[in-house]
Design a protein around this motif. Structure first.
Motif, PDB file in Angstrom:
ATOM      1  N   ASP A 151       0.832  -1.207   0.000  1.00  0.00           N
ATOM      2  CA  ASP A 151       0.000   0.000   0.000  1.00  0.00           C
ATOM      3  C   ASP A 151       0.867   1.257   0.000  1.00  0.00           C
ATOM      4  O   ASP A 151       0.606   2.197  -0.755  1.00  0.00           O
ATOM      5  CB  ASP A 151      -0.945   0.016   1.206  1.00  0.00           C
ATOM      6  CG  ASP A 151      -2.016   1.096   1.049  1.00  0.00           C
ATOM      7  OD1 ASP A 151      -2.778   1.012   0.065  1.00  0.00           O
ATOM      8  OD2 ASP A 151      -2.068   2.025   1.871  1.00  0.00           O
ATOM      9  N   HIS A 174       0.879   4.001  -3.062  1.00  0.00           N
ATOM     10  CA  HIS A 174       0.575   5.430  -2.951  1.00  0.00           C
ATOM     11  C   HIS A 174       1.699   6.290  -3.525  1.00  0.00           C
ATOM     12  O   HIS A 174       1.455   7.313  -4.150  1.00  0.00           O
ATOM     13  CB  HIS A 174       0.331   5.813  -1.485  1.00  0.00           C
ATOM     14  CG  HIS A 174      -1.009   5.396  -0.982  1.00  0.00           C
ATOM     15  ND1 HIS A 174      -2.186   5.910  -1.465  1.00  0.00           N
ATOM     16  CD2 HIS A 174      -1.363   4.492  -0.029  1.00  0.00           C
ATOM     17  CE1 HIS A 174      -3.216   5.345  -0.833  1.00  0.00           C
ATOM     18  NE2 HIS A 174      -2.746   4.475   0.034  1.00  0.00           N
ATOM     19  N   HIS A 234      -7.091   4.815  -3.727  1.00  0.00           N
ATOM     20  CA  HIS A 234      -8.197   3.883  -3.498  1.00  0.00           C
ATOM     21  C   HIS A 234      -9.161   4.564  -2.550  1.00  0.00           C
ATOM     22  O   HIS A 234      -8.844   5.603  -1.985  1.00  0.00           O
ATOM     23  CB  HIS A 234      -7.686   2.561  -2.913  1.00  0.00           C
ATOM     24  CG  HIS A 234      -6.956   2.722  -1.609  1.00  0.00           C
ATOM     25  ND1 HIS A 234      -7.602   2.732  -0.394  1.00  0.00           N
ATOM     26  CD2 HIS A 234      -5.646   2.923  -1.342  1.00  0.00           C
ATOM     27  CE1 HIS A 234      -6.701   2.904   0.561  1.00  0.00           C
ATOM     28  NE2 HIS A 234      -5.507   3.033   0.019  1.00  0.00           N
TER      29      HIS A 234
HETATM   30 ZN    ZN Z   1      -3.806   3.121   1.226  1.00  0.00          ZN
END
Ligand code: ZN
Length: 411
Positions: A194, A198, A254
């Motif tokens: 994640d 990003h 997201h």
């Molecule tokens: Zn995230």
């Protein structure tokens, strides 16, 4: 049965009666204890690992450990346009995974340290069924353990560790607990995909982050293998999953309700039932390319509780998911208020249990038993109901629930 139950009928000022089941913390009876004491579970969470990019890594032999657990497609974010809809963010996502519920029950709507999970967690349900069980939550993204601070304070999580975005810390602490610790349930959360997503979006770096996490999954599996050499009788369920996908085209963000953000996966070291292996191809709601015909992240907690041998009590069941092993429950169970607000339409789908009766409960009280093949039940006895109403459908002792809120604007 592993506990003693006392039913209390409570008459409310609103003119209806509901039943509360009180559970006493009696130890499980001998047969349960014999059968299930050796059942343990490792739940591995990988933040923001998009399904297609995981498949790509698997094809390039960069994720052999996760590949070995047969990842299958699932969804997060609830059902858009209903009370279960939640953002495809990590706070709501992990809370769904750890409670078997959507935001209308767990009440964690966004990423914020201050939210507190309000649904009975996996940890709490395990400890209440058997107080001798030990649990761990070892997380890279600290917010998860903040959202579950009440579970920690009440002793439902025995070992809570915040690794502050250092995934190797999670791998080392969880490996140690698996090899030498007393935990019956270990939740280990990794965050690198994640974070990289990003910063860099879909890229070589993102694929390398998936590979890095797969190495750490391998580290945990090796620790478990060493443990099993001295504990050959133990039966470990290993489940690997993610909390959300990523937004196309670049994968940096997201949170929204798009197919790529809502698509997740569930990987298991056990044979799964059709809820995971055979998606329903024609769900009533065909949204997001029939995504709602697949398993959901709300199915994970019921799956782990089933592995621990905890028999659900239909009258107080309040989870939105179904177990992914063992008998099939009522798939695609939904509760909708009719347009005239005079009845609630309950529906289910799938053909796995075609000749079985479906037992319907409303707020803990059984109101009907109907043939599965009817695919639905209409509750038109709702005039006195106000506020949240919990419906449960039970097939083969497998319950699944939906919450519906009835207002006071009825004609
Ligand atoms: Zn995230």
């Amino acid at each position: 049965m592993s506990h003693t139950h006392i039913a209390l009928s409570i008459a409310t000022g609103l003119g209806f009666t509901f039943t509360v089941m009180l559970s006493h913390a009696a130890p499980p009876d001998t047969s349960d204890a014999q059968n299930y004491k050796s059942h343990k579970a490792l739940l591995i969470g990988v933040d923001g690992m998009q399904y297609e990019k995981l498949q790509q890594a698997i094809q390039n032999n960069m994720a052999p450990h996760i590949a070995g657990l047969n990842p299958a497609k699932s969804y997060i974010g609830g059902i858009d346009g209903t009370a279960t809809e939640q953002t495809t963010g990590s706070g709501p996502g992990w809370t769904t995974i750890l409670t078997g519920t959507w935001v209308d029950r767990h009440k964690v709507p966004s990423n914020n340290n201050a939210w507190r999970n309000k649904a009975p967690s996996l940890f709490k349900q395990l400890k209440q069924a058997d107080p001798e069980r030990k649990t761990s939550s070892i997380v890279s993204w600290n917010t998860i353990n903040n959202n579950f601070a009440d579970d920690i304070a009440q002793g439902f999580i025995d070992l809570a560790i915040k690794c502050s975005d250092v995934d190797q810390c999670v791998a080392d602490k969880a490996s140690y607990e698996l090899e030498y610790g007393r935990s019956d349930l270990v939740f280990a959360h990794f965050d690198e995909p994640d974070n990289v997503g990003h910063r860099y979006g879909f890229s070589t770096r993102y694929q390398t982050a998936i590979q890095g996490v797969d190495d750490k999954v391998g580290q945990l599996l090796s620790a478990l293998k060493r443990r099993k050499q001295s504990n050959p009788d133990e039966d470990w369920l290993v489940l690997v999953t993610t909390d959300h996908g990523r937004r196309l085209p670049d994968g940096r963000n997201h949170g929204a309700q798009t197919l790529s953000e809502k698509t997740t996966f569930i990987a298991l070291n056990k044979p799964a039932n059709e809820q995971l292996t055979r998606p329903i191809t024609n769900p009533d709601n065909p949204g997001h390319d029939n995504l709602y015909g697949f398993a959901s992240q709300a199915d994970i907690t019921p799956t782990l509780l089933a592995h621990f041998g905890i028999e659900p009590v239909p009258a107080r069941h309040a989870m939105d998911g179904l177990p992914l092993t063992g008998p099939l429950g009522a798939r695609l169970f939904s509760a909708r208020l009719a347009p005239d607000a005079a009845q609630v339409n309950l529906t289910w789908n799938g053909d796995g249990s075609a000749d079985k009766p479906v037992h319907i409960y409303r707020n803990g009280k059984q109101i009907a038993s109907v043939d599965y093949s009817r695919r639905g039940y209409i509750d038109n006895d709702i005039k006195e109901l106000k506020g949240p109403v919990n419906y449960t459908a039970v097939i083969d002792k497998v319950p699944v629930s939906r919450l519906i809120t009835l207002g006071d604007k009825k004609p």
